[in-house]
Design a protein around this motif. Structure first.
Motif, PDB file in Angstrom:
ATOM      1  N   GLU A   1       2.708   3.246  -9.490  1.00  0.00           N
ATOM      2  CA  GLU A   1       1.734   3.702 -10.478  1.00  0.00           C
ATOM      3  C   GLU A   1       2.199   4.980 -11.185  1.00  0.00           C
ATOM      4  O   GLU A   1       1.798   5.237 -12.326  1.00  0.00           O
TER       5      GLU A   1
ATOM      6  N   GLN B   1       2.600   1.387  -3.730  1.00  0.00           N
ATOM      7  CA  GLN B   1       1.693   1.485  -4.875  1.00  0.00           C
ATOM      8  C   GLN B   1       1.652   2.850  -5.568  1.00  0.00           C
ATOM      9  O   GLN B   1       1.774   2.908  -6.803  1.00  0.00           O
TER      10      GLN B   1
ATOM     11  N   GLU C   1       0.817  -1.208   0.000  1.00  0.00           N
ATOM     12  CA  GLU C   1       0.000   0.000   0.000  1.00  0.00           C
ATOM     13  C   GLU C   1       0.855   1.264   0.000  1.00  0.00           C
ATOM     14  O   GLU C   1       0.427   2.299  -0.521  1.00  0.00           O
TER      15      GLU C   1
END
Length: 199
Positions: free
Chosen positions: A86, A82, A79
């Motif tokens: 991205e 990420q 988490e």
């Protein structure tokens, strides 16, 4: 007052001290964290799984009164990685700074700067990390638990050379004070270039 530093698995030696300190400090606004020792110890296990993690802590006698941690971002949880992945950023070049916490009676004595100095020096010591980052919770200005005299740390972080990057956000879950159910909180990231000559 005295200081300790630990890396990797040795951080587990002070889990109890660090867990109690995190629960005490993060109970206040803006985190409003209703913590538990069981959750804390599970969370902190991430830091024992890599030799490159780092803890620096301040003690007054046998009481931990402040602490800070950091770890390579690629060895953090999914988490946290990420938003960077991205965005097409190389997490292998980024060092993630965890908590920087201090009991209220010990603030204003320069320990906040010392905590950043120690983490930045640790990250630079590897010679491969280009960026330091950390995240902070986003609470609305009108939040009912916001103290009237609350001052965010944005100015302090900016003076340290960090900039807020609204495009990089995660969501973390924890129960607010007085609640039993965890809810997702938006976390925004702050970044700083880690050049060898940066003070």
């Amino acid at each position: 007052m005295h200081f300790i530093h630990k890396t990797g698995q040795a951080i587990e030696e002070v889990f109890d001290d660090l867990a109690h300190l995190r629960i005490a400090v993060f109970r206040s606004f803006p985190y409003l964290y209703e913590g538990s020792l069981a959750y804390e110890k599970a969370y902190l296990q991430t830091y024992t799984k890599t030799k490159r993690s780092f803890l620096f802590a301040a003690y007054d006698g046998d009481r931990m009164i402040g602490a800070t941690t950091c770890i390579p971002l690629e060895e953090e949880t999914a988490e946290l990685r990420q938003p960077f992945e991205e965005a097409g950023m190389d997490v292998r070049t980024i060092f993630y700074f965890g908590e920087s916490i201090l009991l209220p009676d010990y603030r204003g004595q320069g320990l906040g700067h010392r905590f950043f100095d120690e983490r930045e020096a640790h990250a630079r010591s590897f010679g491969t990390f280009q960026t330091a980052c950390f995240c902070s919770v986003v609470r609305p200005e009108t939040h009912p638990a916001r103290p009237h005299d609350y001052r965010p740390l944005d100015e302090f972080w900016t003076k340290r050379g960090y900039h807020r990057e609204p495009s990089l956000q995660s969501h973390m879950e924890w129960p607010d004070v007085g609640e039993t159910t965890s809810t997702a909180k938006p976390m925004v990231y702050w970044l700083k270039a880690l050049s060898p000559t940066t003070a």
